[in-house]
Write a protein that holds these residues in place. Structure first.
Motif, PDB file in Angstrom:
ATOM      1  N   UNK A  23      -1.117   4.898  -1.511  1.00  0.00           N
ATOM      2  CA  UNK A  23      -1.961   3.892  -2.150  1.00  0.00           C
ATOM      3  C   UNK A  23      -1.136   2.645  -2.454  1.00  0.00           C
ATOM      4  N   UNK A  24      -1.428   1.557  -1.761  1.00  0.00           N
ATOM      5  CA  UNK A  24      -0.674   0.313  -1.946  1.00  0.00           C
ATOM      6  C   UNK A  24      -1.090  -0.388  -3.237  1.00  0.00           C
ATOM      7  N   UNK A  25      -0.113  -0.897  -3.948  1.00  0.00           N
ATOM      8  CA  UNK A  25      -0.345  -1.652  -5.167  1.00  0.00           C
ATOM      9  C   UNK A  25       0.052  -3.109  -4.940  1.00  0.00           C
ATOM     10  N   UNK A  26      -0.587  -4.000  -5.672  1.00  0.00           N
ATOM     11  CA  UNK A  26      -0.228  -5.411  -5.555  1.00  0.00           C
ATOM     12  C   UNK A  26       1.100  -5.649  -6.257  1.00  0.00           C
ATOM     13  N   UNK A  27       2.058  -6.194  -5.506  1.00  0.00           N
ATOM     14  CA  UNK A  27       3.394  -6.445  -6.044  1.00  0.00           C
ATOM     15  C   UNK A  27       4.095  -7.433  -5.122  1.00  0.00           C
ATOM     16  N   UNK A  28       5.206  -8.007  -5.560  1.00  0.00           N
ATOM     17  CA  UNK A  28       5.938  -8.957  -4.715  1.00  0.00           C
ATOM     18  C   UNK A  28       6.708  -8.290  -3.580  1.00  0.00           C
ATOM     19  N   UNK A  29       6.611  -6.983  -3.447  1.00  0.00           N
ATOM     20  CA  UNK A  29       7.310  -6.204  -2.426  1.00  0.00           C
ATOM     21  C   UNK A  29       6.457  -4.973  -2.152  1.00  0.00           C
ATOM     22  N   UNK A  30       6.678  -4.245  -1.057  1.00  0.00           N
ATOM     23  CA  UNK A  30       5.871  -3.053  -0.780  1.00  0.00           C
ATOM     24  C   UNK A  30       6.019  -2.010  -1.896  1.00  0.00           C
ATOM     25  N   UNK A  31       4.910  -1.640  -2.499  1.00  0.00           N
ATOM     26  CA  UNK A  31       4.892  -0.702  -3.617  1.00  0.00           C
ATOM     27  C   UNK A  31       3.701   0.224  -3.440  1.00  0.00           C
ATOM     28  N   UNK A  32       3.959   1.518  -3.458  1.00  0.00           N
ATOM     29  CA  UNK A  32       2.915   2.511  -3.228  1.00  0.00           C
ATOM     30  C   UNK A  32       2.985   3.589  -4.301  1.00  0.00           C
ATOM     31  N   UNK A  33       1.867   4.267  -4.501  1.00  0.00           N
ATOM     32  CA  UNK A  33       1.842   5.314  -5.508  1.00  0.00           C
ATOM     33  C   UNK A  33       1.105   6.544  -5.013  1.00  0.00           C
ATOM     34  N   UNK A  34       1.456   7.659  -5.624  1.00  0.00           N
ATOM     35  CA  UNK A  34       0.737   8.925  -5.575  1.00  0.00           C
ATOM     36  C   UNK A  34       0.648   9.373  -7.021  1.00  0.00           C
ATOM     37  N   UNK A  35      -0.134  10.412  -7.322  1.00  0.00           N
ATOM     38  CA  UNK A  35      -0.212  10.851  -8.719  1.00  0.00           C
ATOM     39  C   UNK A  35       1.171  11.130  -9.315  1.00  0.00           C
ATOM     40  N   UNK A  36       1.527  10.378 -10.332  1.00  0.00           N
ATOM     41  CA  UNK A  36       2.789  10.574 -11.037  1.00  0.00           C
ATOM     42  C   UNK A  36       4.017  10.032 -10.340  1.00  0.00           C
ATOM     43  N   UNK A  37       3.823   9.308  -9.222  1.00  0.00           N
ATOM     44  CA  UNK A  37       4.963   8.855  -8.415  1.00  0.00           C
ATOM     45  C   UNK A  37       4.750   7.410  -7.971  1.00  0.00           C
ATOM     46  N   UNK A  38       5.828   6.625  -8.014  1.00  0.00           N
ATOM     47  CA  UNK A  38       5.860   5.287  -7.423  1.00  0.00           C
ATOM     48  C   UNK A  38       6.968   5.241  -6.381  1.00  0.00           C
ATOM     49  N   UNK A  39       6.723   4.536  -5.281  1.00  0.00           N
ATOM     50  CA  UNK A  39       7.750   4.298  -4.271  1.00  0.00           C
ATOM     51  C   UNK A  39       7.834   2.796  -4.030  1.00  0.00           C
ATOM     52  N   UNK A  40       8.985   2.218  -4.326  1.00  0.00           N
ATOM     53  CA  UNK A  40       9.191   0.780  -4.193  1.00  0.00           C
ATOM     54  C   UNK A  40      10.185   0.491  -3.079  1.00  0.00           C
ATOM     55  N   UNK A  41       9.807  -0.380  -2.166  1.00  0.00           N
ATOM     56  CA  UNK A  41      10.697  -0.857  -1.109  1.00  0.00           C
ATOM     57  C   UNK A  41      11.267  -2.193  -1.565  1.00  0.00           C
ATOM     58  N   UNK A  42      12.496  -2.179  -2.047  1.00  0.00           N
ATOM     59  CA  UNK A  42      13.043  -3.336  -2.747  1.00  0.00           C
ATOM     60  C   UNK A  42      13.442  -4.474  -1.828  1.00  0.00           C
ATOM     61  N   UNK A  43      13.823  -4.168  -0.598  1.00  0.00           N
ATOM     62  CA  UNK A  43      14.509  -5.135   0.244  1.00  0.00           C
ATOM     63  C   UNK A  43      16.013  -4.981   0.067  1.00  0.00           C
ATOM     64  N   UNK A  44      16.756  -5.559   1.004  1.00  0.00           N
ATOM     65  CA  UNK A  44      18.210  -5.364   1.069  1.00  0.00           C
ATOM     66  C   UNK A  44      18.939  -6.376   0.187  1.00  0.00           C
ATOM     67  N   UNK A  45      19.978  -5.922  -0.489  1.00  0.00           N
ATOM     68  CA  UNK A  45      20.830  -6.795  -1.270  1.00  0.00           C
ATOM     69  C   UNK A  45      20.636  -6.639  -2.762  1.00  0.00           C
ATOM     70  N   UNK A  46      21.602  -7.156  -3.513  1.00  0.00           N
ATOM     71  CA  UNK A  46      21.626  -6.935  -4.955  1.00  0.00           C
ATOM     72  C   UNK A  46      20.492  -7.645  -5.687  1.00  0.00           C
ATOM     73  N   UNK A  47      20.206  -8.885  -5.320  1.00  0.00           N
ATOM     74  CA  UNK A  47      19.137  -9.619  -6.005  1.00  0.00           C
ATOM     75  C   UNK A  47      17.792  -8.955  -5.751  1.00  0.00           C
ATOM     76  N   UNK A  48      17.543  -8.567  -4.493  1.00  0.00           N
ATOM     77  CA  UNK A  48      16.279  -7.907  -4.160  1.00  0.00           C
ATOM     78  C   UNK A  48      16.123  -6.613  -4.944  1.00  0.00           C
ATOM     79  N   UNK A  49      17.185  -5.826  -4.995  1.00  0.00           N
ATOM     80  CA  UNK A  49      17.117  -4.550  -5.710  1.00  0.00           C
ATOM     81  C   UNK A  49      16.917  -4.754  -7.200  1.00  0.00           C
ATOM     82  N   UNK A  50      17.684  -5.649  -7.791  1.00  0.00           N
ATOM     83  CA  UNK A  50      17.600  -5.876  -9.236  1.00  0.00           C
ATOM     84  C   UNK A  50      16.226  -6.387  -9.643  1.00  0.00           C
TER      85      UNK A  50
END
Length: 221
Positions: A23-50
């Motif tokens: 289930x895709x959520x609106x966010x500035x990066x790819x963010x998906x959820x399942x019951x009780x779980x979030x999966x965030x694709x941050x992008x590469x590098x320190x600024x993206x991750x932070x």
């Protein structure tokens, strides 16, 4: 709720598939959820991750989180697909030594940012249950893909690090500032030398798949 972070698209897709987070959520990066779980694709590098970690912690306030991904080995005893459970991570490209700081020491006065000990122990149990070779160690994080054997050796000696990557210390620094429990786990793809780019591509898919299995197991512990 448990949040899982990964930088590369291949890593994040493996986590989404393993955790059935579609289930895709609106966010500035790819963010998906399942019951009780979030999966965030941050992008590469320190600024993206932070920035991605800060966004998720602020918006969703997960109970705990794991940053999972691949890394290059600084320790020659680490083999491809081995897991490194990061007890702590340092930003190897931070240099405030003209001001009397240690190499990698931030303006906060901290050089190493820790994984949560309880979460790291869970990851260790999960890896063992899956039969995945795993060891604890130190990760060096920088905004450059390291493909130089001599420099890799220097970083290993300077920081006591066993692996190098591009996000972990930044993610752990944000977690530390938010007082949020997070653990960093890396799967080895390459040896951070001249063949690093080739080996990274060769092992990225399988390493990501292994991290997906680990994420599944972490939900059971």
């Amino acid at each position: 709720m448990i949040a899982f972070f990964a930088a590369e698209p291949e890593e994040a897709e493996a986590l989404r598939e393993a955790l059935d987070a579609r289930e895709a959520l609106e966010a500035p990066f790819p963010l998906h959820q399942a019951p009780g779980v979030l999966v965030a694709e941050t992008g590469v590098g320190k600024v993206a991750a932070a920035s991605a970690v800060a966004y998720v912690l602020t918006r969703f306030a997960p109970k705990e989180s794991f940053f999972l991904g691949v890394a290059g080995a600084l320790d020659p005893s680490l083999r491809a697909l081995d897991l490194l459970l990061a007890e702590k991570a340092v930003q190897w490209d931070v240099d405030l030594t003209p001001f009397g700081r240690e190499p990698g020491e931030t303006a906060f006065g901290m050089r190493f940012f820790p994984s949560d000990p309880g979460l790291l122990a869970r990851a260790e149990v999960a890896a063992s249950a899956l039969g995945f070779p795993a060891r604890r160690g130190v990760v060096a994080t920088g905004d450059r893909f390291l493909a130089d054997r001599e420099e890799a050796g220097r970083l290993a000696r300077l920081h006591g690090a066993q692996a190098v990557e591009m996000e972990g210390a930044a993610a752990l620094m944000v977690a530390w500032r938010f007082r949020h429990p997070m653990a960093l786990v890396r799967a080895v793809t390459d040896g951070a030398g001249e063949e690093a780019a080739r080996d990274f591509q060769a092992f990225l898919q399988e390493a990501s798949r292994r991290l997906g299995f680990l994420a599944q197991a972490l939900l059971a512990y």
